[in-house]
Design an enzyme around this catalytic site. Structure first.
Site, PDB file in Angstrom:
ATOM      1  N   TYR A  54       0.882  -1.226  -0.102  1.00  0.00           N
ATOM      2  CA  TYR A  54      -0.035   0.020  -0.041  1.00  0.00           C
ATOM      3  C   TYR A  54       1.059   1.001  -0.032  1.00  0.00           C
ATOM      4  CZ  TYR A  54      -4.167   2.729   1.466  1.00  0.00           C
ATOM      5  OH  TYR A  54      -5.161   3.483   1.784  1.00  0.00           O
ATOM      6  N   ARG A  56      -6.468  10.408 -10.719  1.00  0.00           N
ATOM      7  CA  ARG A  56      -5.576  10.959  -9.736  1.00  0.00           C
ATOM      8  C   ARG A  56      -5.287   9.833  -9.012  1.00  0.00           C
ATOM      9  NH1 ARG A  56      -5.742  10.224  -4.747  1.00  0.00           N
ATOM     10  NH2 ARG A  56      -7.809  11.176  -3.996  1.00  0.00           N
ATOM     11  N   LYS A  69      -6.013  -1.763  -2.431  1.00  0.00           N
ATOM     12  CA  LYS A  69      -7.117  -1.569  -1.284  1.00  0.00           C
ATOM     13  C   LYS A  69      -7.792  -2.732  -1.081  1.00  0.00           C
ATOM     14  CE  LYS A  69      -7.210   3.189  -1.286  1.00  0.00           C
ATOM     15  NZ  LYS A  69      -7.164   4.005  -0.045  1.00  0.00           N
ATOM     16  N   GLU A  83     -12.570   4.873  -6.166  1.00  0.00           N
ATOM     17  CA  GLU A  83     -11.321   5.129  -5.652  1.00  0.00           C
ATOM     18  C   GLU A  83     -10.353   5.926  -6.696  1.00  0.00           C
ATOM     19  OE1 GLU A  83     -10.339   4.081  -2.354  1.00  0.00           O
ATOM     20  OE2 GLU A  83      -8.908   5.533  -2.534  1.00  0.00           O
ATOM     21  N   ASP A  84      -9.973   7.131  -6.173  1.00  0.00           N
ATOM     22  CA  ASP A  84      -8.851   8.012  -6.970  1.00  0.00           C
ATOM     23  C   ASP A  84      -9.387   8.535  -8.419  1.00  0.00           C
ATOM     24  OD1 ASP A  84      -7.514   7.664  -4.820  1.00  0.00           O
ATOM     25  OD2 ASP A  84      -5.835   6.861  -5.842  1.00  0.00           O
ATOM     26  N   ASP A 109     -14.237   6.524  -1.278  1.00  0.00           N
ATOM     27  CA  ASP A 109     -13.331   6.300  -0.443  1.00  0.00           C
ATOM     28  C   ASP A 109     -12.596   7.586  -0.051  1.00  0.00           C
ATOM     29  OD1 ASP A 109     -11.975   4.931   1.552  1.00  0.00           O
ATOM     30  OD2 ASP A 109     -10.044   4.682   0.155  1.00  0.00           O
ATOM     31  N   ASP A 110     -12.010   8.388  -1.101  1.00  0.00           N
ATOM     32  CA  ASP A 110     -11.319   9.637  -0.944  1.00  0.00           C
ATOM     33  C   ASP A 110     -12.312  10.809  -0.189  1.00  0.00           C
ATOM     34  OD1 ASP A 110      -8.802   8.584  -2.451  1.00  0.00           O
ATOM     35  OD2 ASP A 110     -10.305   8.306  -3.925  1.00  0.00           O
ATOM     36  N   ALA A 114     -10.329  14.913  -1.096  1.00  0.00           N
ATOM     37  CA  ALA A 114     -10.108  14.555   0.154  1.00  0.00           C
ATOM     38  C   ALA A 114     -10.442  16.054   1.076  1.00  0.00           C
ATOM     39  CB  ALA A 114      -8.603  14.173  -0.070  1.00  0.00           C
ATOM     40  N   ASN A 167      -0.456  11.478  -0.049  1.00  0.00           N
ATOM     41  CA  ASN A 167       0.327  10.547  -0.318  1.00  0.00           C
ATOM     42  C   ASN A 167       0.680  10.168  -1.796  1.00  0.00           C
ATOM     43  OD1 ASN A 167      -0.511   9.026   2.130  1.00  0.00           O
ATOM     44  ND2 ASN A 167      -2.654   8.701   1.077  1.00  0.00           N
TER      45      ASN A 167
HETATM   46  N1  LIG Z   1      -4.607  10.015   3.899  1.00  0.00           N
HETATM   47  C1  LIG Z   1      -5.789   9.625   3.163  1.00  0.00           C
HETATM   48  O1  LIG Z   1      -6.432   8.612   3.716  1.00  0.00           O
HETATM   49  C2  LIG Z   1      -5.872  10.241   2.105  1.00  0.00           C
HETATM   50  C3  LIG Z   1      -5.005  11.342   1.143  1.00  0.00           C
HETATM   51  N2  LIG Z   1      -5.276  11.487   0.159  1.00  0.00           N
HETATM   52  C4  LIG Z   1      -4.537  12.571  -0.567  1.00  0.00           C
HETATM   53  O2  LIG Z   1      -4.791  13.879  -0.650  1.00  0.00           O
HETATM   54  C5  LIG Z   1      -3.992  14.188  -1.593  1.00  0.00           C
HETATM   55  C6  LIG Z   1      -5.280  15.247  -2.419  1.00  0.00           C
HETATM   56  O3  LIG Z   1      -6.103  14.198  -2.732  1.00  0.00           O
HETATM   57  P1  LIG Z   1      -7.344  14.676  -3.957  1.00  0.00           P
HETATM   58  O4  LIG Z   1      -8.066  15.872  -3.091  1.00  0.00           O
HETATM   59  O5  LIG Z   1      -8.261  13.841  -4.410  1.00  0.00           O
HETATM   60  O6  LIG Z   1      -6.748  15.668  -4.775  1.00  0.00           O
HETATM   61  P2  LIG Z   1      -6.977  16.752  -5.698  1.00  0.00           P
HETATM   62  O7  LIG Z   1      -5.934  16.891  -6.909  1.00  0.00           O
HETATM   63  O8  LIG Z   1      -8.508  16.923  -6.053  1.00  0.00           O
HETATM   64  O9  LIG Z   1      -6.946  18.247  -4.861  1.00  0.00           O
HETATM   65  C7  LIG Z   1      -5.754  18.882  -4.502  1.00  0.00           C
HETATM   66  C8  LIG Z   1      -6.139  20.313  -3.989  1.00  0.00           C
HETATM   67  O10 LIG Z   1      -4.806  20.870  -3.421  1.00  0.00           O
HETATM   68  C9  LIG Z   1      -4.933  22.274  -4.030  1.00  0.00           C
HETATM   69  N3  LIG Z   1      -3.431  22.843  -4.158  1.00  0.00           N
HETATM   70  C10 LIG Z   1      -2.731  22.529  -5.078  1.00  0.00           C
HETATM   71  N4  LIG Z   1      -1.800  23.293  -4.685  1.00  0.00           N
HETATM   72  C11 LIG Z   1      -1.811  23.866  -3.709  1.00  0.00           C
HETATM   73  C12 LIG Z   1      -1.091  24.731  -2.671  1.00  0.00           C
HETATM   74  N5  LIG Z   1       0.246  25.140  -3.113  1.00  0.00           N
HETATM   75  N6  LIG Z   1      -1.698  25.322  -1.669  1.00  0.00           N
HETATM   76  C13 LIG Z   1      -2.951  24.896  -1.427  1.00  0.00           C
HETATM   77  N7  LIG Z   1      -3.779  24.218  -2.127  1.00  0.00           N
HETATM   78  C14 LIG Z   1      -3.295  23.431  -3.134  1.00  0.00           C
HETATM   79  C15 LIG Z   1      -5.670  21.997  -5.263  1.00  0.00           C
HETATM   80  O11 LIG Z   1      -6.352  23.286  -5.826  1.00  0.00           O
HETATM   81  C16 LIG Z   1      -6.744  21.239  -4.959  1.00  0.00           C
HETATM   82  O12 LIG Z   1      -8.051  21.713  -4.470  1.00  0.00           O
HETATM   83  C17 LIG Z   1      -3.654  13.167  -2.405  1.00  0.00           C
HETATM   84  O13 LIG Z   1      -1.997  13.479  -2.396  1.00  0.00           O
HETATM   85  C18 LIG Z   1      -3.975  12.077  -1.936  1.00  0.00           C
HETATM   86  O14 LIG Z   1      -3.026  10.914  -1.844  1.00  0.00           O
HETATM   87  C19 LIG Z   1      -6.399  11.378  -0.324  1.00  0.00           C
HETATM   88  C20 LIG Z   1      -7.378  10.469  -0.086  1.00  0.00           C
HETATM   89  C21 LIG Z   1      -7.178   9.966   1.222  1.00  0.00           C
HETATM   90  C1  LIG Z   2      -5.146   6.937   0.607  1.00  0.00           C
HETATM   91  C2  LIG Z   2      -5.806   7.252  -0.403  1.00  0.00           C
HETATM   92  O1  LIG Z   2      -6.929   6.762  -0.715  1.00  0.00           O
HETATM   93  C3  LIG Z   2      -5.273   8.303  -1.387  1.00  0.00           C
HETATM   94  O2  LIG Z   2      -4.356   8.852  -1.077  1.00  0.00           O
HETATM   95  O3  LIG Z   2      -5.950   8.435  -2.500  1.00  0.00           O
HETATM   96 MG   LIG Z   3      -7.547   6.936  -2.720  1.00  0.00          MG
END
Ligand SMILES: NC(=O)C1=CN([C@@H]2O[C@H](COP(=O)(O)OP(=O)(O)OC[C@H]3O[C@@H](n4cnc5c(N)ncnc54)[C@H](O)[C@@H]3O)[C@@H](O)[C@H]2O)C=CC1
Ligand SMILES: CC(=O)C(=O)O
Ligand SMILES: [Mg+2]
Length: 651
Positions: A188, A241, A259, A330-331, A353-354, A393, A497
């Protein structure tokens, strides 16, 4: 020892096995010792959805070495078809199969490799196709661990593990369950990120299904190409994504696979009941479009109605063949994720999930952090929450926290006032309402549009900062030091991540706050030694702590939909799992080694909620009295069970 004395001991052993059933030479049940209460084992055939439940007794250990010696001599382990527990051989209900010979050895759901017993080798006609010496699961695992641990490179470890996955699912899931702390970073995040990036070149054997833009009009028939009748969980991505790595097209298949490995190992869903899926609607990744080894369609992504038609056709096809299946999105890139969720969430058993899983997990982490600060859950509505990242997220987390505040008695206006959501253009405010999604618009502030993260921190003095931007290193030293200046124990959650995209590291957060922060990250970090010599133990805020339990819960109770309240109770169950000792060590999530038990607790909470709200089609109030034991009894436990020919005996 004389043979008559040996025989006498055998009789004693059998007689001691209280409420034992005896089948041939196999004794069911154990003597004293073990954990009390029977345990139910669920078996299924890979080719048939039929199941049998057999209750087996407490797992009693041998009363003496002498007894073990006698029993094992009578029934040498490599020839008996059951599982030795001390001196007892547990009866295991067999799995019947139409497969024969080499076909079985090439089927990872059936294959036991060197652990096939003599009887099976004869019955199923592959005597001579394996080396003669017989091993057991324990020895096979020991050998695999030596190989994995000898390899320093994480991606090579991943390849070894996935090779085991493709050849022997029982061994693979046994390794994951018994060594979750060590294996989760391999199968993972973070390693799955690299595995996805290199998916096309690493590709060896088929796993999961691909539905491409070229399959339009065929999907309802295509789903029947999948060999399993009883699929319970599908994880589907369109690869747009993948983690914080952007558009990886079909290379994103690594994510549904990873997953679903967690669904099996942590959530106790049997491996033949899961299906990883990629919707190949093209890719807008310029490198993949010209990569000669890329295995997906080399054309720009479908957009608009053509895109949504592919999603729709796939969902209808899947639900038609497997009406009770849970579909986990997912993603998907944020421009599509919420739309798809909104379209299906009231009619199909599905969740994103996100958006929702991450929301529930982060809520649990924040409740844990508030406990660590000596505050009650209701103080959630007193927090000032800075969310960096307004994608799936970030907005998912905002929505779940907002709902939790309402649940705890805040008015919608009071709750909204707690949030400061920023993207790369700064604080979201009404000045750009026209360009915001409805979810973003809900959290737009009246003023101060465009304030930078540091400006927000210094003006509004947030009590926590949550990063979901996929921008590695975004939380700079100045920013975190400012957080620590305004807040005694700032909550700092860099959730992006894989590790390279984390907004800051554990070491940075600890050092820049002089060890005062409460920290959790999306990908794992090693413990940090603080200046005073004390250890700081970062924990992982990752949706892996809730999705396996949600899936287990909704599929066991036959829920019709996944409701917001189910996510809320999942978060509560996760938050309540933390012990006072863990909190004292700075942990806001449990150790990964407990994830199976956490998933069980999440499943129980989800089922209770489903029953309470009339969402459960399979379970009712009467199952509520010992739901914990019920859920436990239904969880897949990877052990080798005897294989028999379907034609000979039907179970
Ligand atoms: N820990 C966890 O369980 C999870 C972590 N994630 C992680 O969260 C991250 C984002 O995922 P999503 O929301 O789906 O992606 P996304 O690409 O839709 O969202 C990213 C957001 O960050 C903003 N952004 C970009 N540069 C920025 C900056 N310099 N300052 C402030 N905001 C900025 C973008 O405008 C956008 O709104 C990914 O790295 C993903 O791996 C996602 C789901 C679960
Ligand atoms: C953990 C997860 O779902 C993500 O980073 O997209
Ligand atoms: Mg995800």
């Amino acid at each position: 020892m004389s043979s008559s004395a040996m025989l006498l001991r055998r009789v004693v052993v059998i007689a001691r096995a209280s409420s034992s059933a005896v089948m041939g030479r196999i004794v069911v049940g154990g003597g004293g010792g073990g954990g009390g209460g029977g345990r139910a084992v669920e078996t299924t055939t890979a080719s048939s959805p039929r199941r049998t439940m057999t209750t087996i007794g407490p797992t009693g250990g041998p009363s003496s070495d002498h007894e073990r010696f006698i029993s094992e001599e009578l029934y040498p382990e490599e020839e008996t078809e059951g599982e030795w527990v001390g001196c007892y051989l547990k009866f295991l209900p067999p799995i019947s199969t139409y497969s024969r010979g080499i076909e079985i050895l090439y089927n990872p759901l059936f294959n036991k490799s060197s652990a096939f017993k003599g009887g099976e080798r004869d019955r199923l006609r592959f005597r001579g196709l394996l080396p003669p010496r017989k091993m057991n699961l324990k020895v096979q695992k020991e050998r695999a661990l030596i190989e994995i641990r000898a390899e320093p490179d994480m991606i090579r470890k991943h390849i070894i593990l996935e090779d085991i996955h493709d050849t022997n699912e029982t061994l693979y899931h046994r390794i994951l369950i018994d060594h979750m702390d060590e294996m989760a970073p391999i199968i993972y995040t973070p390693t799955v990120g690299q595995a996805c990036s290199e998916f096309s070149v690493l590709y060896r054997r088929p796993r999961g299904m691909y539905f491409s833009a070229e399959d339009r009009g065929h999907m309802a028939a295509m789903v029947y190409n999948w060999p399993q009748n009883d699929v319970r969980v599908i994880v589907v991505t369109d690869g747009s994504r993948i983690l914080g790595l952007g558009d990886l097209g079909i290379n994103g298949m690594g994510i549904p696979i990873g997953k679903l490995s967690l669904y099996c190992a942590a959530g106790g869903i049997a491996p033949h009941r899961v299906l990883p899926v990629v919707l190949d609607v093209g890719t807008d990744n310029p490198a993949l479009l010209k990569d000669k080894f890329y295995l997906g369609l080399q054309r720009p992504r479908l957009q608009g109605s053509a895109y949504y038609q592919v999603v729709d056709e796939f969902i209808h096809a899947a639900v038609h063949r497997w009406p009770n299946v849970l579909i986990q999105f997912e993603d998907f890139s944020s421009d599509k994720a919420q739309t798809i969720l909104n379209k299906y969430r009231n009619d199909v058993l599905c969740f994103n999930d996100d958006i929702q899983g991450t929301g529930a997990t982060t809520l649990a982490g924040i409740l844990g952090a508030l406990r660590a600060k000596g505050e009650s859950p209701t103080s959630l509505g007193d927090q000032r929450i800075l969310i960096a990242g307004a994608g799936s997220a970030g907005m998912g987390v905002a929505q779940v926290l907002y709902q939790a505040m309402i649940e705890h008695g805040r008015s919608p206006m009071e709750a909204k006032n707690c949030f400061f959501v920023a993207d790369e253009r700064g604080l979201l405010a009404k000045d750009r309402l026209a360009r915001l999604s409805p979810e973003q618009a809900n959290f737009a502030r009246d003023d101060d549009g465009g304030l930078s993260l540091r400006e927000i921190v210094n003006k509004y003095k947030p009590t926590m900062i949550l990063g979901m931007t996929a921008v590695g290193g975004l939380f700079t030293e100045d920013l975190i030091r400012d957080m620590a200046r305004h807040c005694d124990r700032p909550i700092i959650f860099p959730l992006s991540n894989p590790t390279s995209k984390a907004e800051c590291t554990a070491e940075q957060a600890v050092s820049w706050t002089d060890g005062r922060c409460i920290f959790a990250s999306g990908s794992p970090f090693d413990p940090v030694e603080m200046e005073n010599g004390q250890m700081f133990y970062p924990t992982q805020c990752n949706n892996m702590f809730v999705f396996p339990g949600i899936g287990l819960g909704v599929t066991l109770c036959g829920a019709k939909t996944v409701t917001d309240r189910m996510l809320y109770v999942a978060a509560e169950a996760l938050a309540n799992y933390l012990s006072g000792e863990e909190l004292a060590l700075g942990k806001v999530f449990p150790n990964l080694s407990t994830i199976r038990d956490v998933s069980k607790k999440v499943a129980v909470a989800v089922i209770e909620e489903a029953i309470r709200t009339g969402q459960s089609s399979k379970l009712s109030e009467k199952e509520l009295c010992d739901l914990d034991a019920f859920v436990q009894s239904k969880m897949y436990d990877p052990i080798y069970v005897p294989l028999i020919e379907k034609r000979t005996i039907t179970i």
